[in-house]
Design a protein around this motif. Structure first.
Motif, PDB file in Angstrom:
ATOM      1  N   SER A  86       0.603  -1.266   0.380  1.00 56.00           N
ATOM      2  CA  SER A  86       0.153   0.209  -0.269  1.00 56.00           C
ATOM      3  C   SER A  86       1.097   1.284  -0.512  1.00 56.00           C
ATOM      4  CB  SER A  86      -0.749  -0.011   1.582  1.00 56.00           C
ATOM      5  OG  SER A  86      -2.205   1.382   1.300  1.00 56.00           O
ATOM      6  N   PRO A  87       0.246   2.195  -0.879  1.00 57.90           N
ATOM      7  CA  PRO A  87       1.274   3.579  -0.521  1.00 57.90           C
ATOM      8  C   PRO A  87       0.581   4.366   0.365  1.00 57.90           C
ATOM      9  CG  PRO A  87      -0.170   3.401  -2.264  1.00 57.90           C
ATOM     10  CD  PRO A  87      -0.370   2.429  -2.053  1.00 57.90           C
ATOM     11  N   PHE A  88       0.001   4.214   1.215  1.00 56.67           N
ATOM     12  CA  PHE A  88      -0.390   4.742   2.035  1.00 56.67           C
ATOM     13  C   PHE A  88       0.605   4.296   3.488  1.00 56.67           C
ATOM     14  CE2 PHE A  88      -3.813   4.732  -0.243  1.00 56.67           C
ATOM     15  CZ  PHE A  88      -4.351   5.829  -0.471  1.00 56.67           C
ATOM     16  N   ARG A  89       1.094   2.485   3.457  1.00 59.04           N
ATOM     17  CA  ARG A  89       2.041   2.266   4.134  1.00 59.04           C
ATOM     18  C   ARG A  89       2.980   3.506   4.410  1.00 59.04           C
ATOM     19  NH1 ARG A  89       2.583  -3.799   6.493  1.00 59.04           N
ATOM     20  NH2 ARG A  89       4.304  -3.070   7.433  1.00 59.04           N
ATOM     21  N   ASP A  90       3.408   2.912   3.196  1.00 58.67           N
ATOM     22  CA  ASP A  90       4.891   3.477   2.713  1.00 58.67           C
ATOM     23  C   ASP A  90       4.772   5.115   3.092  1.00 58.67           C
ATOM     24  OD1 ASP A  90       5.664   1.551   1.262  1.00 58.67           O
ATOM     25  OD2 ASP A  90       5.134   1.980  -0.601  1.00 58.67           O
ATOM     26  N   ILE A  91       3.937   5.771   3.405  1.00 57.16           N
ATOM     27  CA  ILE A  91       3.984   7.784   3.468  1.00 57.16           C
ATOM     28  C   ILE A  91       3.606   7.570   5.145  1.00 57.16           C
ATOM     29  CG2 ILE A  91       2.168   9.371   4.365  1.00 57.16           C
ATOM     30  CD1 ILE A  91       1.102   9.169   1.191  1.00 57.16           C
ATOM     31  N   VAL A  92       3.315   6.499   5.707  1.00 50.81           N
ATOM     32  CA  VAL A  92       3.119   6.480   7.226  1.00 50.81           C
ATOM     33  C   VAL A  92       4.680   6.254   7.758  1.00 50.81           C
ATOM     34  CG1 VAL A  92       2.368   5.084   9.493  1.00 50.81           C
ATOM     35  CG2 VAL A  92       0.774   5.831   6.794  1.00 50.81           C
ATOM     36  N   GLU A  93       5.030   4.775   6.937  1.00 49.86           N
ATOM     37  CA  GLU A  93       6.220   4.462   7.418  1.00 49.86           C
ATOM     38  C   GLU A  93       7.809   5.560   7.222  1.00 49.86           C
ATOM     39  OE1 GLU A  93       7.285   0.708   5.426  1.00 49.86           O
ATOM     40  OE2 GLU A  93       6.296  -0.506   6.639  1.00 49.86           O
ATOM     41  N   ALA A  94       7.713   6.365   6.655  1.00 45.98           N
ATOM     42  CA  ALA A  94       8.142   7.568   5.860  1.00 45.98           C
ATOM     43  C   ALA A  94       8.295   8.706   7.068  1.00 45.98           C
ATOM     44  CB  ALA A  94       8.284   8.239   4.473  1.00 45.98           C
ATOM     45  N   GLY A  95       6.848   8.842   7.317  1.00 44.70           N
ATOM     46  CA  GLY A  95       6.879   9.693   8.202  1.00 44.70           C
ATOM     47  C   GLY A  95       7.385   9.842   9.698  1.00 44.70           C
ATOM     48  N   ILE A  96       7.494   8.714   9.721  1.00 42.53           N
ATOM     49  CA  ILE A  96       7.742   7.476  11.775  1.00 42.53           C
ATOM     50  C   ILE A  96       9.271   8.071  11.128  1.00 42.53           C
ATOM     51  CG2 ILE A  96       7.734   5.178  12.846  1.00 42.53           C
ATOM     52  CD1 ILE A  96       4.898   4.607  11.789  1.00 42.53           C
ATOM     53  N   LEU A  97      10.275   7.769  10.500  1.00 45.82           N
ATOM     54  CA  LEU A  97      11.234   7.300  10.129  1.00 45.82           C
ATOM     55  C   LEU A  97      11.804   9.048   9.843  1.00 45.82           C
ATOM     56  CD1 LEU A  97      13.646   5.737   9.772  1.00 45.82           C
ATOM     57  CD2 LEU A  97      13.647   6.078   7.080  1.00 45.82           C
ATOM     58  N   ALA A  98      10.864   9.871   9.482  1.00 42.02           N
ATOM     59  CA  ALA A  98      11.657  10.771   9.960  1.00 42.02           C
ATOM     60  C   ALA A  98      11.485  11.578  10.701  1.00 42.02           C
ATOM     61  CB  ALA A  98      10.525  11.662   8.419  1.00 42.02           C
ATOM     62  N   GLU A  99      10.318  10.788  12.037  1.00 40.28           N
ATOM     63  CA  GLU A  99      10.411  12.112  13.138  1.00 40.28           C
ATOM     64  C   GLU A  99      11.636  10.939  14.043  1.00 40.28           C
ATOM     65  OE1 GLU A  99       7.056  12.115  16.430  1.00 40.28           O
ATOM     66  OE2 GLU A  99       6.909  10.693  15.224  1.00 40.28           O
ATOM     67  N   GLU A 100      11.757   9.976  13.584  1.00 39.99           N
ATOM     68  CA  GLU A 100      12.654   9.406  14.585  1.00 39.99           C
ATOM     69  C   GLU A 100      14.594   9.673  14.239  1.00 39.99           C
ATOM     70  OE1 GLU A 100      12.344   5.097  13.895  1.00 39.99           O
ATOM     71  OE2 GLU A 100      10.543   5.189  15.325  1.00 39.99           O
ATOM     72  N   ASN A 101      14.244  10.246  12.713  1.00 36.89           N
ATOM     73  CA  ASN A 101      16.073  10.623  12.462  1.00 36.89           C
ATOM     74  C   ASN A 101      16.083  12.249  12.992  1.00 36.89           C
ATOM     75  OD1 ASN A 101      16.478   8.092  11.564  1.00 36.89           O
ATOM     76  ND2 ASN A 101      15.747   8.692   9.774  1.00 36.89           N
ATOM     77  N   HIS A 102      14.891  12.665  13.024  1.00 42.15           N
ATOM     78  CA  HIS A 102      15.064  13.947  13.606  1.00 42.15           C
ATOM     79  C   HIS A 102      15.932  14.648  14.189  1.00 42.15           C
ATOM     80  CE1 HIS A 102      14.058  18.455  14.728  1.00 42.15           C
ATOM     81  NE2 HIS A 102      14.170  18.942  13.401  1.00 42.15           N
ATOM     82  N   GLY A 103      15.702  14.026  15.419  1.00 37.83           N
ATOM     83  CA  GLY A 103      17.213  14.377  16.753  1.00 37.83           C
ATOM     84  C   GLY A 103      18.079  13.399  16.285  1.00 37.83           C
ATOM     85  N   LYS A 104      18.373  13.149  15.329  1.00 38.99           N
ATOM     86  CA  LYS A 104      19.911  12.532  15.279  1.00 38.99           C
ATOM     87  C   LYS A 104      20.541  13.598  14.262  1.00 38.99           C
ATOM     88  CE  LYS A 104      18.623   7.962  14.535  1.00 38.99           C
ATOM     89  NZ  LYS A 104      18.819   6.563  13.883  1.00 38.99           N
ATOM     90  N   MET A 105      19.680  14.488  14.138  1.00 38.44           N
ATOM     91  CA  MET A 105      20.102  15.827  13.144  1.00 38.44           C
ATOM     92  C   MET A 105      20.977  17.402  13.401  1.00 38.44           C
ATOM     93  SD  MET A 105      17.093  16.323  10.491  1.00 38.44           S
ATOM     94  CE  MET A 105      18.171  17.275   9.619  1.00 38.44           C
TER      95      MET A 105
END
Length: 249
Positions: A86-105
């Motif tokens: 599902s492309p909707f799952r891809d969007i959700v997983e991209a959002g989750i990954l971006a939220e997790e990686n923001h603290g590493k910037m």
């Protein structure tokens, strides 16, 4: 006597020498190459139409199943309920990954901007996937008439040569080349029109899907930024009314 006359007339009936097969044989390599190109164009157009239509229908069906996603306690739990393709799952997983990686910037990039750009990249990749084959349809729709016109010009040229060699424009000299020319024109239109219709049909459905993806991406972004406080309201299934009690006699 009458039967003999009819039999003789039937036996003396002229054979048709101006059919499609005969036109290709008379047209030679140019006519045969033109028809071959048209056949490839037509097959490719229908292949793109049915494959992209299947992909679009699957995504629209997956969109209707998002009610269970928003009822989940978290994005990860909701994503697990969606199909892996599902492309909707891809969007959700991209959002989750971006939220997790923001603290590493190391810089001070806002979390909203970082998550939004990640979701936008995912949307763009999904849109590029759905747009595959559409340039081919556009190319076929715009060039097929001209390819057919090329065969038409060659057929008319052969008709003029036949007239020049015969010294007169008798029908038996020009019918073959002119018929070949008309056939090439008809084939060009027959290939171009379905390609244009398929392009417009798929393009309109892609536009609708992109709107759905953009709206879903905005909802996911709001959910992430509000820590789950903001999410779409999922309409509950209608409750059937209890049957009225039977009246006592």
């Amino acid at each position: 006597m009458l039967i003999d006359i009819l039999t003789a007339a039937a036996g003396a009936a002229p054979q048709n020498k101006f059919g499609f097969k005969e036109a290709l044989e008379q047209g030679g390599l140019i006519a045969q190459s033109t028809v071959t190109i048209m056949a490839i164009f037509s097959f490719g157009s229908f292949f793109v139409l049915f494959t992209r239509w299947s992909d679009q229908s699957k995504i629209l069906k997956q969109y209707k199943a998002l009610g269970t996603f928003w009822k989940a306690a978290s994005l990860k739990e909701g994503a697990a309920k969606l199909e892996k393709t599902s492309p909707f799952r891809d969007i959700v997983e991209a959002g989750i990954l971006a939220e997790e990686n923001h603290g590493k910037m190391a810089d001070s990039l806002e979390a909203h901007d970082w998550v939004h750009s990640s979701l936008a990249r995912t949307e763009a990749s999904i849109g590029a996937f759905l747009a595959r084959g559409l340039p081919f349809l556009a190319t076929v729709g715009s060039t097929a008439p001209f390819v057919g016109l090329f065969g038409t010009v060659v057929g008319i040229y052969r008709a003029l040569i036949a007239i020049g060699l015969a010294g007169s424009a008798s029908i038996d000299k020009v019918a073959g080349p002119v018929g070949e020319a008309l056939i090439m024109t008809a084939i060009g239109l027959l290939v171009a029109v379905p390609a244009v219709l398929a392009y417009n049909f798929l393009q309109s459905r892609n536009k609708r899907i992109n709107e759905l993806l953009t709206g879903f991406s905005a909802d996911v972004l709001a959910y992430i930024n509000s820590k789950g406080a903001i999410k779409p309201v999922v309409a509950a299934a209608p409750v059937k009314a209890a049957p009225a009690p039977a009246a006592k006699k």
